[in-house]
Design an enzyme around this catalytic site. Structure first.
Site, PDB file in Angstrom:
ATOM      1  N   GLY A   1      -1.054   0.746   1.137  1.00  0.00           N
ATOM      2  CA  GLY A   1       0.418   0.701   1.232  1.00  0.00           C
ATOM      3  C   GLY A   1       0.879   1.930   2.080  1.00  0.00           C
ATOM      4  O   GLY A   1       0.198   2.539   2.622  1.00  0.00           O
ATOM      5  N   ASP A   2       1.899   1.736   2.446  1.00  0.00           N
ATOM      6  CA  ASP A   2       2.892   2.759   3.096  1.00  0.00           C
ATOM      7  C   ASP A   2       2.418   2.869   4.642  1.00  0.00           C
ATOM      8  O   ASP A   2       2.311   3.822   4.935  1.00  0.00           O
ATOM      9  CB  ASP A   2       2.742   4.265   2.513  1.00  0.00           C
ATOM     10  CG  ASP A   2       3.243   4.074   0.997  1.00  0.00           C
ATOM     11  OD1 ASP A   2       4.290   3.195   1.004  1.00  0.00           O
ATOM     12  OD2 ASP A   2       2.849   4.902   0.270  1.00  0.00           O
TER      13      ASP A   2
ATOM     14  N   LYS B   1       5.093  -0.621   7.470  1.00  0.00           N
ATOM     15  CA  LYS B   1       5.357  -2.305   7.481  1.00  0.00           C
ATOM     16  C   LYS B   1       6.916  -2.293   7.661  1.00  0.00           C
ATOM     17  O   LYS B   1       7.482  -2.967   8.616  1.00  0.00           O
ATOM     18  CB  LYS B   1       4.992  -2.811   6.328  1.00  0.00           C
ATOM     19  CG  LYS B   1       3.556  -3.045   5.801  1.00  0.00           C
ATOM     20  CD  LYS B   1       3.488  -3.493   4.435  1.00  0.00           C
ATOM     21  CE  LYS B   1       3.861  -2.831   3.325  1.00  0.00           C
ATOM     22  NZ  LYS B   1       3.301  -1.258   3.081  1.00  0.00           N
TER      23      LYS B   1
ATOM     24  N   GLY C   1       8.389   0.731  -0.982  1.00  0.00           N
ATOM     25  CA  GLY C   1       9.596   1.431  -0.444  1.00  0.00           C
ATOM     26  C   GLY C   1       9.344   1.255   1.060  1.00  0.00           C
ATOM     27  O   GLY C   1       8.207   1.913   1.629  1.00  0.00           O
ATOM     28  N   HIS C   2      10.229   0.733   1.790  1.00  0.00           N
ATOM     29  CA  HIS C   2       9.941   0.367   3.460  1.00  0.00           C
ATOM     30  C   HIS C   2      10.980   1.292   3.964  1.00  0.00           C
ATOM     31  O   HIS C   2      12.077   1.171   4.033  1.00  0.00           O
ATOM     32  CB  HIS C   2       9.844  -0.886   3.753  1.00  0.00           C
ATOM     33  CG  HIS C   2       8.769  -1.862   2.821  1.00  0.00           C
ATOM     34  ND1 HIS C   2       8.709  -3.176   3.149  1.00  0.00           N
ATOM     35  CD2 HIS C   2       7.858  -1.542   2.258  1.00  0.00           C
ATOM     36  CE1 HIS C   2       7.660  -3.472   2.531  1.00  0.00           C
ATOM     37  NE2 HIS C   2       7.109  -2.671   1.755  1.00  0.00           N
TER      38      HIS C   2
ATOM     39  N   GLN D   1       3.163  -3.393  -0.253  1.00  0.00           N
ATOM     40  CA  GLN D   1       1.763  -2.979  -0.749  1.00  0.00           C
ATOM     41  C   GLN D   1       0.946  -3.298   0.332  1.00  0.00           C
ATOM     42  O   GLN D   1       1.389  -3.100   1.642  1.00  0.00           O
ATOM     43  CB  GLN D   1       1.353  -3.300  -1.930  1.00  0.00           C
ATOM     44  CG  GLN D   1       2.142  -3.057  -3.142  1.00  0.00           C
ATOM     45  CD  GLN D   1       3.446  -3.761  -3.374  1.00  0.00           C
ATOM     46  OE1 GLN D   1       3.362  -4.826  -3.358  1.00  0.00           O
ATOM     47  NE2 GLN D   1       4.301  -3.149  -3.511  1.00  0.00           N
TER      48      GLN D   1
ATOM     49  N   LYS E   1       1.154   6.040  13.249  1.00  0.00           N
ATOM     50  CA  LYS E   1       0.995   7.481  12.871  1.00  0.00           C
ATOM     51  C   LYS E   1       0.125   8.131  13.856  1.00  0.00           C
ATOM     52  O   LYS E   1      -0.295   9.319  13.228  1.00  0.00           O
ATOM     53  CB  LYS E   1       0.999   7.745  11.354  1.00  0.00           C
ATOM     54  CG  LYS E   1       2.319   7.063  10.809  1.00  0.00           C
ATOM     55  CD  LYS E   1       2.163   7.625   9.210  1.00  0.00           C
ATOM     56  CE  LYS E   1       3.221   8.706   9.111  1.00  0.00           C
ATOM     57  NZ  LYS E   1       3.712   8.811   7.826  1.00  0.00           N
TER      58      LYS E   1
ATOM     59  N   GLY F   1       5.773   7.584  16.068  1.00  0.00           N
ATOM     60  CA  GLY F   1       6.767   8.293  15.517  1.00  0.00           C
ATOM     61  C   GLY F   1       7.443   7.324  14.537  1.00  0.00           C
ATOM     62  O   GLY F   1       7.427   5.987  14.796  1.00  0.00           O
TER      63      GLY F   1
HETATM   64  P1  GDP Z   1       5.807   0.940   4.200  1.00  0.00           P
HETATM   65  O1  GDP Z   1       5.955   0.964   2.843  1.00  0.00           O
HETATM   66  O2  GDP Z   1       4.459   0.424   4.783  1.00  0.00           O
HETATM   67  O3  GDP Z   1       7.053   0.425   4.989  1.00  0.00           O
HETATM   68  O4  GDP Z   1       5.699   2.365   4.919  1.00  0.00           O
HETATM   69  P2  GDP Z   1       6.518   3.569   4.283  1.00  0.00           P
HETATM   70  O5  GDP Z   1       8.036   3.471   4.713  1.00  0.00           O
HETATM   71  O6  GDP Z   1       6.597   3.693   2.878  1.00  0.00           O
HETATM   72  O7  GDP Z   1       5.876   4.871   5.023  1.00  0.00           O
HETATM   73  C1  GDP Z   1       5.855   5.100   6.400  1.00  0.00           C
HETATM   74  C2  GDP Z   1       6.506   6.599   6.499  1.00  0.00           C
HETATM   75  O8  GDP Z   1       5.607   6.753   7.783  1.00  0.00           O
HETATM   76  C3  GDP Z   1       7.949   6.365   6.777  1.00  0.00           C
HETATM   77  O9  GDP Z   1       8.373   7.671   6.422  1.00  0.00           O
HETATM   78  C4  GDP Z   1       8.037   6.198   8.145  1.00  0.00           C
HETATM   79  O10 GDP Z   1       9.183   6.757   8.676  1.00  0.00           O
HETATM   80  C5  GDP Z   1       6.893   6.998   8.836  1.00  0.00           C
HETATM   81  N1  GDP Z   1       6.465   6.347  10.002  1.00  0.00           N
HETATM   82  C6  GDP Z   1       6.220   4.888  10.260  1.00  0.00           C
HETATM   83  N2  GDP Z   1       5.475   5.196  11.663  1.00  0.00           N
HETATM   84  C7  GDP Z   1       5.350   6.303  11.995  1.00  0.00           C
HETATM   85  C8  GDP Z   1       4.527   6.823  12.983  1.00  0.00           C
HETATM   86  O11 GDP Z   1       4.268   5.942  13.996  1.00  0.00           O
HETATM   87  N3  GDP Z   1       4.583   8.145  13.138  1.00  0.00           N
HETATM   88  C9  GDP Z   1       5.318   9.029  12.237  1.00  0.00           C
HETATM   89  N4  GDP Z   1       4.877  10.351  12.417  1.00  0.00           N
HETATM   90  N5  GDP Z   1       5.624   8.506  11.085  1.00  0.00           N
HETATM   91  C10 GDP Z   1       5.794   6.955  11.083  1.00  0.00           C
HETATM   92  P1  IMO Z   2       4.491  -0.317  -0.032  1.00  0.00           P
HETATM   93  O1  IMO Z   2       5.135  -1.779   0.293  1.00  0.00           O
HETATM   94  C1  IMO Z   2       1.880   2.517  -1.849  1.00  0.00           C
HETATM   95  C2  IMO Z   2       0.763   1.599  -6.085  1.00  0.00           C
HETATM   96  C3  IMO Z   2       1.142   2.569  -6.835  1.00  0.00           C
HETATM   97  C4  IMO Z   2      -0.166   2.409  -8.065  1.00  0.00           C
HETATM   98  C5  IMO Z   2      -0.400   0.930  -7.977  1.00  0.00           C
HETATM   99  C6  IMO Z   2       0.323   0.044  -8.815  1.00  0.00           C
HETATM  100  O2  IMO Z   2       5.723   0.813   0.199  1.00  0.00           O
HETATM  101  O3  IMO Z   2       3.566  -0.087   0.673  1.00  0.00           O
HETATM  102  P2  IMO Z   2       2.780  -0.816  -9.546  1.00  0.00           P
HETATM  103  O4  IMO Z   2       4.290  -0.028  -9.551  1.00  0.00           O
HETATM  104  O5  IMO Z   2       2.340  -1.903  -8.583  1.00  0.00           O
HETATM  105  O6  IMO Z   2       2.456  -0.999 -10.869  1.00  0.00           O
HETATM  106  O7  IMO Z   2       1.799   0.174  -8.995  1.00  0.00           O
HETATM  107  O8  IMO Z   2      -0.063   0.528  -6.662  1.00  0.00           O
HETATM  108  N1  IMO Z   2       1.822   1.195  -5.005  1.00  0.00           N
HETATM  109  C7  IMO Z   2       2.121   1.406  -4.123  1.00  0.00           C
HETATM  110  N2  IMO Z   2       1.441   2.254  -2.949  1.00  0.00           N
HETATM  111  N3  IMO Z   2       2.921   1.639  -1.401  1.00  0.00           N
HETATM  112  C8  IMO Z   2       3.483   0.722  -2.053  1.00  0.00           C
HETATM  113  O9  IMO Z   2       4.424  -0.290  -1.712  1.00  0.00           O
HETATM  114  C9  IMO Z   2       2.818   0.431  -3.427  1.00  0.00           C
HETATM  115  N4  IMO Z   2       3.372  -0.264  -4.406  1.00  0.00           N
HETATM  116  C10 IMO Z   2       2.706  -0.078  -5.451  1.00  0.00           C
HETATM  117  O10 IMO Z   2       1.170   3.865  -6.535  1.00  0.00           O
HETATM  118  O11 IMO Z   2      -1.057   3.148  -7.537  1.00  0.00           O
HETATM  119 MG    MG Z   3       6.033   2.427   1.460  1.00  0.00          MG
END
Ligand code: GDP
Ligand code: IMO
Ligand code: MG
Length: 423
Positions: free
Chosen positions: A12-13, A16, A40-41, A224, A331, A414
């Site tokens: 995750g994270d 996306k 959290g996107h 995720q 990143k 970025g």
């Molecule tokens: P998602 O859950 O897959 O949408 O990702 P998240 O938003 O939870 O986490 C990605 C984090 O990295 C966010 O704070 C974005 O603003 C940041 N981000 C995305 N792409 C880049 C990148 O290429 N470089 C940097 N430094 N940050 C990035």
């Molecule tokens: P995005 O879409 C990162 C992780 C939680 C925990 C496990 C189970 O932003 O990439 P849950 O709340 O589903 O019962 O948690 O999955 N988890 C994530 N980790 N990004 C997410 O979503 C996540 N959604 C759940 O931290 O380990």
């Molecule tokens: Mg996220």
């Protein structure tokens, strides 16, 4: 017309939200297919950062329809807050946002059950976001859930009461001593349901079928990551839905033969939030630097993300399970200044070298095998074209493409929409 998928390949994270926002201009419909407000996107443009939890990441584009599919679980309370945030930016969500009647609702007692279950696990806790995801999917598969479409029927409050009463008995069973005021939570819930009801509910599988017939372009947005998939992830430290490509079929009602491109998105290193195995995790200064430079804190819970080197064994597995056709590397800018970079290309496991993900990947029985590469020192964040990339970054990309047998077509340098380089 085809449906394309965008999925996270790690825990995750991966970024996306950012990439869906970048790609939306080429699509008519953006559709979330699983997960809920555990996601959290983050997207950034015009100097403003937005975090979406349930609403698809195409919502800021004037022309795209954003659909919350049947595979998603919706917490009306969080959804209402998300909608209120959008009001500041004049987003016309009344016409641009559609919700599947078959999506399930997260009730206040689902959240409490989640907390009680985690508390009862002690050290073995999953590290859930505590948004009620697990208990809601349990009620879905247990055939007890309440769906968005039920809100249009007269008897739903009675069904709600029965289910909430049952949940209260289950919460007592856990004996987790969680304090809560159900009356207050319900007042908030019922008010949020009213707001939800002001949106458009649809039979989304039918809608998407028609859209495909009419030649509309559809992008399915995953939440995720593949290693959190209920079947293929690091069970039990996973989420409760299918985050992999097949989840888009069940979570939207799209037929497998309609899927064309599968965009797999990964960070140039690895992060994980919550508990569970993470073979390449770093506990030293290097990991600390990745976390600091990459601002690795959860977008939903604010928790610190664990950081480590890129794990190609796990990434290959994810590419395989999803049938990824194009990769997107995020990143890379965070790795600028590291003299050496390591990439895990195999595991030492029970006295053998393996390069697949074994059933049992507890940290104590796996030692990662690394290939070392030279790092780059240049700041990537201002680069606008791949011709500006330093040689070491090109070498890193070429190595990954060869190992994964898949092209990397986007390199993100970025968080901003503009910091996206197409190759
Ligand atoms: P998602 O859950 O897959 O949408 O990702 P998240 O938003 O939870 O986490 C990605 C984090 O990295 C966010 O704070 C974005 O603003 C940041 N981000 C995305 N792409 C880049 C990148 O290429 N470089 C940097 N430094 N940050 C990035
Ligand atoms: P995005 O879409 C990162 C992780 C939680 C925990 C496990 C189970 O932003 O990439 P849950 O709340 O589903 O019962 O948690 O999955 N988890 C994530 N980790 N990004 C997410 O979503 C996540 N959604 C759940 O931290 O380990
Ligand atoms: Mg996220």
């Amino acid at each position: 017309m085809a449906v394309n998928l965008l999925l996270g390949l790690q825990w995750g994270d991966e970024g996306k939200g950012k990439i869906v926002d970048v790609l939306t201009k080429d699509y008519d419909i953006i559709a979330r297919f699983q997960g809920g407000p555990n996601a959290g996107h983050t997207l950034e443009f015009d100097g403003i950062k937005h975090v979406l939890h349930t609403i698809p990441s195409g919502i800021f584009h004037p022309n795209a329809i954003n659909l919350v599919g049947n595979g998603v679980v919706i917490d009306p309370v969080i959804f209402k807050r998300e909608l209120e945030n959008l009001e500041k930016y004049n987003v016309d969500y009344k016409t641009k946002l559609l919700i599947s009647r078959k999506a399930h609702l997260i009730l206040p007692t689902h959240r409490i059950l989640d907390a009680a279950s985690e508390a009862s696990k002690g050290k073995a806790k999953i590290g859930s976001t505590l948004k009620g995801i697990g208990p809601t999917y349990m009620d879905k598969t247990g055939r007890n859930g309440i769906r968005v479409g039920d809100l249009e029927l007269n008897d739903w409050k009675e069904r709600y009461r029965n289910l909430a009463d049952k949940h209260e008995a289950m919460i007592d069973f856990y004996d987790a001593k969680i304090e809560y005021n159900l009356k207050e939570l319900e007042d908030e819930f019922f008010a949020a349901v009213e707001m939800l009801k002001s949106l458009t509910f649809i039979d989304s599988e039918e809608y998407l079928y028609r859209a495909q017939k009419d030649g509309k372009k559809i992008l399915a947005e995953g939440a995720q990551g593949s290693l959190l998939d209920i079947d293929f992830g690091t069970y039990p430290f996973v989420t409760s839905s299918n985050t992999t490509a097949a989840g888009a079929c069940t979570g939207l009602g799209v037929a497998p033969n309609q899927i064309k491109e599968v965009f797999g998105i990964f960070k140039a290193y690895t992060t994980r939030v919550g508990s569970g195995p993470f073979p390449t995790e770093l506990f030293d200064e290097v990991g600390e630097t990745m976390g600091r430079v990459g601002h690795e804190f959860g977008a939903t819970t604010g928790r610190r993300r664990r950081c480590g080197w890129l794990d190609l064994v796990a990434l290959k597995y994810a590419v395989q399970v999803n049938g990824v056709t194009q990769l997107m590397m995020m990143k890379g800018d965070v790795l600028s200044g590291f003299k050496k970079l390591k990439v895990c290309t195999g595991y030492e496991y029970q006295g053998q070298t393996i390069n697949h993900l074994p059933y049992n990947i507890e940290p104590e029985n796996i030692t990662p095998i690394y290939t070392e590469m030279k790092g780059w020192k240049e700041d990537l964040t201002k680069m606008t074209d791949s011709s500006q990339f330093p040689k070491e970054l090109n070498d890193y990309i070429a190595f990954l493409e060869k190992e994964l047998e898949t092209p990397i077509t986007i390199v993100s340098v970025g968080p901003d929409r503009k910091q996206t380089i197409h190759r």
